[in-house]
Design an enzyme around this catalytic site. Structure first.
Site, short mmCIF file in Angstrom:
data_model
loop_
_atom_site.label_atom_id
_atom_site.label_comp_id
_atom_site.label_asym_id
_atom_site.label_seq_id
_atom_site.Cartn_x
_atom_site.Cartn_y
_atom_site.Cartn_z
CB CYS A 137 0.16 -3.14 -2.74
SG CYS A 137 -0.47 -4.79 -3.07
CD GLU A 173 -7.39 -4.95 -0.14
OE1 GLU A 173 -6.17 -5.08 0.07
OE2 GLU A 173 -8.24 -5.39 0.64
P1 NAD Z 1 -4.17 5.85 -7.45
O1 NAD Z 1 -4.81 5.99 -6.12
O2 NAD Z 1 -3.49 7.02 -8.03
O3 NAD Z 1 -5.25 5.39 -8.54
C1 NAD Z 1 -6.03 4.22 -8.38
C2 NAD Z 1 -7.29 4.34 -9.21
O4 NAD Z 1 -8.11 5.37 -8.66
C3 NAD Z 1 -7.06 4.73 -10.67
O5 NAD Z 1 -7.96 4.01 -11.46
C4 NAD Z 1 -7.38 6.22 -10.69
O6 NAD Z 1 -7.78 6.70 -11.94
C5 NAD Z 1 -8.53 6.26 -9.71
N1 NAD Z 1 -8.78 7.57 -9.10
C6 NAD Z 1 -7.97 8.65 -9.00
N2 NAD Z 1 -8.59 9.65 -8.34
C7 NAD Z 1 -9.82 9.20 -8.00
C8 NAD Z 1 -10.92 9.74 -7.28
N3 NAD Z 1 -10.88 10.98 -6.78
N4 NAD Z 1 -12.01 8.97 -7.09
C9 NAD Z 1 -12.06 7.71 -7.55
N5 NAD Z 1 -11.05 7.13 -8.26
C10 NAD Z 1 -9.95 7.86 -8.48
O7 NAD Z 1 -3.19 4.61 -7.33
P2 NAD Z 1 -2.16 4.06 -8.42
O8 NAD Z 1 -1.02 5.02 -8.53
O9 NAD Z 1 -2.91 3.70 -9.65
O10 NAD Z 1 -1.68 2.70 -7.74
C11 NAD Z 1 -0.60 2.61 -6.88
C12 NAD Z 1 -1.07 2.49 -5.45
O11 NAD Z 1 -1.97 1.39 -5.33
C13 NAD Z 1 0.07 2.19 -4.49
O12 NAD Z 1 -0.08 2.94 -3.33
C14 NAD Z 1 -0.12 0.70 -4.18
O13 NAD Z 1 0.43 0.29 -2.95
C15 NAD Z 1 -1.60 0.57 -4.22
N6 NAD Z 1 -2.01 -0.81 -4.45
C16 NAD Z 1 -2.61 -1.49 -3.43
C17 NAD Z 1 -2.96 -2.82 -3.61
C18 NAD Z 1 -3.61 -3.61 -2.50
O14 NAD Z 1 -4.15 -4.68 -2.79
N7 NAD Z 1 -3.57 -3.17 -1.26
C19 NAD Z 1 -2.71 -3.44 -4.83
C20 NAD Z 1 -2.11 -2.70 -5.85
C21 NAD Z 1 -1.77 -1.39 -5.65
#
Ligand code: NAD
Length: 510
Positions: A279, A245
């Site tokens: 998002c 997502e």
């Molecule tokens: P992010 O991708 O930076 O982090 C998300 C999660 O992934 C965190 O828990 C982080 O610690 C973890 N992470 C980081 N590197 C990783 C790796 N290499 N392997 C596995 N996990 C790892 O995202 P964010 O800044 O926390 O969130 C914002 C983003 O999320 C925006 O792009 C937003 O649109 C998206 N989002 C999408 C939805 C949806 O339902 N489509 C909902 C909410 C947020």
């Protein structure tokens, strides 16, 4: 001071992170970053607990979820305070979009899991000598990785679904908002969930990456496109299924026959709720020429009523961390440099101690600008004037994202037709951002916005293997398709082929 700061490593060489409230910069506490060994230990605990959990009936599992609802009702003030303190969002938003949505998800899946996941007998159209049963078996241990923008519900909702399907879980929340996820763990524990069924490991990207490699049976990832791609690559290498997502750049289309007052208020809510860090935020608007001036003025008027702050009554809260502010500033600077007009906002809020960006409206924007192409994830409302609805649709689809979209028109039939023409996982007509809260709606993106769907029947089944069990009904010495392959059998099959799919009677029967 940054929101998340690494402090010195502890004696055993463990990293620690120090967190601060993004609205006030007041310290919130520290967490230890989970290492690969912690993740593996959590997966092992989950693996052991899962068999017993899967043995429970849907009703028994559902009772735990219903108990969590009761605990939430008792502790909702504490939950709202925790969410607000680590995200800087207004308490009303925390309650409406996180706590209420969480209660609905718990109740919804607890009540409906048997209907959605119960064993079903499927009548067969052709092989009438067989019976088919489809059963939904739990996957085993599910790894859930979540972002910071809805730290409570985006952790609790997948947990609720995975549990109802009979799985055990290892949850790795965002390093920016660990305390809401810890609260999720506490709520389930207060509801008596057996030990080991839900395991929370705090940490950052390194911990998340370790979870992806920890031999789990599925990864359910919510976050950015860049991280999602890395997660998908690792899952692909190991043949571990995943749902992704990811981000969005949701378009809003305003038709000439829209209720402009409602559309403008919807645009302002869609762009500025959670400070634009949703998002499904409205990230770009296409308004047809003949109503563009009036619509834009109504947006400016509605924005001028918003109160930004951190205490008392306020509408727009903080930005999560400084790097997000940098992205917002870069997008606005790029737009202004390329000729956009700033109507309101356009700067950090100088009256607040924390990370605040004022709700910002831009016009005279073009499709080359970053505000129209890249996810901003901040309180920006760029409004583009277009000659007609066809042009609006073309621009809406000219994006590498496809998560959500919204269309505004008094003609609901036309709204639904336009929705069909938009390349996105979800579309809302005459409202915005509501899709995730419509629990029945499969939620997810197309293009770079993600893979797979969460929520509703489809989402819940995503936490299972569908196993088909075909049972022969009558027995007998042999079957038509078994050996020996004689000329007579070949001739009979040819006649069957013509009868079944070459005649109208056969086609009707099959
Ligand atoms: P992010 O991708 O930076 O982090 C998300 C999660 O992934 C965190 O828990 C982080 O610690 C973890 N992470 C980081 N590197 C990783 C790796 N290499 N392997 C596995 N996990 C790892 O995202 P964010 O800044 O926390 O969130 C914002 C983003 O999320 C925006 O792009 C937003 O649109 C998206 N989002 C999408 C939805 C949806 O339902 N489509 C909902 C909410 C947020």
């Amino acid at each position: 001071m940054a929101l998340v700061e690494q402090v010195e490593q502890s004696g055993e060489g463990r990293r620690r992170l120090r967190l601060a409230n993004p609205a006030t910069l007041a310290p919130l506490g520290e967490i230890e970053v989970g290492a690969a060994a912690d993740v593996h230990a959590a997966v092992e605990r989950a693996r052991k607990a899962q068999l017993g959990w899967a043995d429970l009936s849907f009703e028994e599992r559902g009772r735990y979820l219903q108990r969590v609802v009761r605990v939430i009702l008792e502790r909702h003030d504490e939950i709202v305070a925790t969410i607000s303190s680590e995200t800087g969002k207004p308490p009303t938003e925390a309650l409406a979009t996180e706590v209420m949505t969480a209660c609905d998800a718990l109740h919804f899946y607890a009540k409906r899991a048997r209907r959605i996941l119960g064993e079903r007998r499927v009548p067969l159209h052709l092989m009438l000598t067989k019976k088919l049963r489809v059963i939904y078996k739990p996957l085993g241990v599910v790894g859930i990785i979540t972002p910071w923008n809805f730290p409570f519900v985006l952790a609790l909702n997948p947990v609720a679904q995975a549990l109802m399907a009979g799985n055990a879980i290892v949850l790795k929340p965002s390093e920016a908002t660990p305390f809401s996820a810890r609260l999720v763990e506490e709520l389930f524990s207060a509801a008596g969930l057996p030990e080991g069924v839900l395991n929370v490991v705090l940490g950052d990207g390194e911990t998340g990456a370790a979870l992806v490699e920890a031999d789990v049976d599925k990864i359910v990832f919510t976050g950015s496109v860049a991280t999602g791609r890395r997660v998908a690559e690792a899952c692909g290498r190991q043949l571990v299924p995943c749902t992704l997502e990811l981000g969005g750049k949701d378009p809003m289309i305003v038709c000439a026959d829209a209720d402009l007052e409602r559309a403008a208020r919807g645009a302002v809510y869609g762009a500025f709720a959670n400070s634009g860090q949703v998002c499904t935020s409205t990230e770009r608007v296409y308004v047809v020429d003949e109503v563009a001036d009036r619509f834009t003025q109504l947006c400016v008027d509605a924005t001028s009523e918003l109160r930004q702050g951190s205490t008392g009554e306020f509408d727009v809260g903080a930005i999560i961390w400084p790097q997000q502010l940098d992205t917002i500033e870069a997008h606005v600077a790029d737009a202004l440099q390329r000729g956009a007009t700033l109507l309101t906002g356009g700067r950090r809020n100088p009256n607040e101690a924390g990370f605040y960006y004022e709700p910002t409206i831009l016009t005279n924007v073009s499709h080359e600008m970053r505000v129209m192409r890249d996810e901003t994830f901040g309180p920006l409302l760029p409004i583009m004037r277009v000659p007609d609805e066809a042009a609006a649709l073309r621009y809406a689809n000219d994006s590498r994202y496809g998560l959500n979209a919204n269309v505004w028109t008094r003609n609901k039939h036309k709204g639904a037709e336009m929705a069909r023409a938009i390349e996105s996982g979800c579309v809302v007509v005459n409202d915005c951002m509501v899709t995730y809260a419509v629990t029945e709606a499969p939620f997810g993106g197309v293009k770079e916005s993600g893979i797979g769907r969460v929520n509703g029947e489809m989402g819940l089944r995503g936490y299972c293997h569908a196993q088909s069990i075909v049972i022969d009904r009558f027995g007998g010495r042999s079957e038509l398709f078994w050996y020996p392959y004689t000329r007579r059998k070949l001739g009979m099959m040819k006649r069957m082929l013509r009868l079944m799919w070459g005649t109208s009677l056969g086609r009707w029967l099959s």
